[in-house]
Design a protein around this motif. Structure first.
Motif, PDB file in Angstrom:
ATOM      1  N   PHE A   8      20.388  22.122  14.603  1.00  0.00           N
ATOM      2  CA  PHE A   8      19.030  21.603  14.720  1.00  0.00           C
ATOM      3  C   PHE A   8      18.076  22.664  15.265  1.00  0.00           C
ATOM      4  CE2 PHE A   8      15.814  18.966  17.004  1.00  0.00           C
ATOM      5  CZ  PHE A   8      15.303  18.299  15.904  1.00  0.00           C
ATOM      6  N   LEU A   9      18.472  23.307  16.353  1.00  0.00           N
ATOM      7  CA  LEU A   9      17.608  24.317  16.969  1.00  0.00           C
ATOM      8  C   LEU A   9      17.468  25.554  16.081  1.00  0.00           C
ATOM      9  CD1 LEU A   9      18.709  24.008  20.697  1.00  0.00           C
ATOM     10  CD2 LEU A   9      16.704  23.011  19.588  1.00  0.00           C
ATOM     11  N   GLU A  10      18.524  25.949  15.399  1.00  0.00           N
ATOM     12  CA  GLU A  10      18.463  27.098  14.493  1.00  0.00           C
ATOM     13  C   GLU A  10      17.511  26.809  13.333  1.00  0.00           C
ATOM     14  OE1 GLU A  10      19.199  30.944  13.104  1.00  0.00           O
ATOM     15  OE2 GLU A  10      19.560  30.041  15.046  1.00  0.00           O
ATOM     16  N   TYR A  11      17.567  25.600  12.794  1.00  0.00           N
ATOM     17  CA  TYR A  11      16.662  25.201  11.711  1.00  0.00           C
ATOM     18  C   TYR A  11      15.208  25.325  12.170  1.00  0.00           C
ATOM     19  CZ  TYR A  11      14.386  22.328   8.155  1.00  0.00           C
ATOM     20  OH  TYR A  11      13.550  21.875   7.161  1.00  0.00           O
ATOM     21  N   LEU A  12      14.911  24.848  13.372  1.00  0.00           N
ATOM     22  CA  LEU A  12      13.541  24.926  13.890  1.00  0.00           C
ATOM     23  C   LEU A  12      13.134  26.359  14.203  1.00  0.00           C
ATOM     24  CD1 LEU A  12      13.500  21.787  16.179  1.00  0.00           C
ATOM     25  CD2 LEU A  12      12.380  22.082  13.965  1.00  0.00           C
ATOM     26  N   ARG A  13      14.078  27.174  14.633  1.00  0.00           N
ATOM     27  CA  ARG A  13      13.792  28.574  14.916  1.00  0.00           C
ATOM     28  C   ARG A  13      13.405  29.305  13.620  1.00  0.00           C
ATOM     29  NH1 ARG A  13      18.110  29.249  17.563  1.00  0.00           N
ATOM     30  NH2 ARG A  13      17.241  28.755  19.582  1.00  0.00           N
ATOM     31  N   LEU A  14      14.114  28.997  12.542  1.00  0.00           N
ATOM     32  CA  LEU A  14      13.866  29.655  11.257  1.00  0.00           C
ATOM     33  C   LEU A  14      12.695  29.047  10.488  1.00  0.00           C
ATOM     34  CD1 LEU A  14      17.555  30.062  10.048  1.00  0.00           C
ATOM     35  CD2 LEU A  14      16.060  31.833  10.992  1.00  0.00           C
ATOM     36  N   ASN A  15      12.327  27.814  10.821  1.00  0.00           N
ATOM     37  CA  ASN A  15      11.260  27.087  10.124  1.00  0.00           C
ATOM     38  C   ASN A  15      10.280  26.501  11.133  1.00  0.00           C
ATOM     39  OD1 ASN A  15      12.515  27.077   7.290  1.00  0.00           O
ATOM     40  ND2 ASN A  15      14.141  26.231   8.542  1.00  0.00           N
ATOM     41  N   PRO A  16       9.363  27.300  11.657  1.00  0.00           N
ATOM     42  CA  PRO A  16       8.432  26.788  12.680  1.00  0.00           C
ATOM     43  C   PRO A  16       7.455  25.755  12.114  1.00  0.00           C
ATOM     44  CG  PRO A  16       7.874  29.040  12.079  1.00  0.00           C
ATOM     45  CD  PRO A  16       9.142  28.700  11.371  1.00  0.00           C
ATOM     46  N   ASP A  17       6.854  24.990  13.012  1.00  0.00           N
ATOM     47  CA  ASP A  17       5.837  23.981  12.672  1.00  0.00           C
ATOM     48  C   ASP A  17       6.335  22.955  11.666  1.00  0.00           C
ATOM     49  OD1 ASP A  17       3.927  25.069  14.400  1.00  0.00           O
ATOM     50  OD2 ASP A  17       3.192  26.448  12.869  1.00  0.00           O
TER      51      ASP A  17
END
Length: 61
Positions: A8-17
């Motif tokens: 989950f956190l990696e996805y958000l790190r790679l895909n901001p906003d």
């Protein structure tokens, strides 16, 4: 399948906003599950309300 904390956190790190809907589509889960995940990991996330949408990002340290 519900993502792990790391996924989950990696996805958000790679895909901001990301909005709740875009996160739900990315993991093929419901918006309610995304809301629950955001609440669970609130310490590490920043959520901004823009109009009717919520943008989710990793907190900058």
């Amino acid at each position: 399948m519900v993502p792990s904390k790391e996924q989950f956190l990696e996805y958000l790190r790679l895909n901001p906003d990301q909005t709740y809907s875009s996160i739900a589509k990315g993991f093929n889960i419901s918006n309610q599950t995304v809301k629950d995940l955001v609440e669970t990991y609130r310490e590490e996330l920043e959520v901004k309300k823009i109009g009717p949408s919520y943008l989710v990002n990793i907190k900058e340290e």
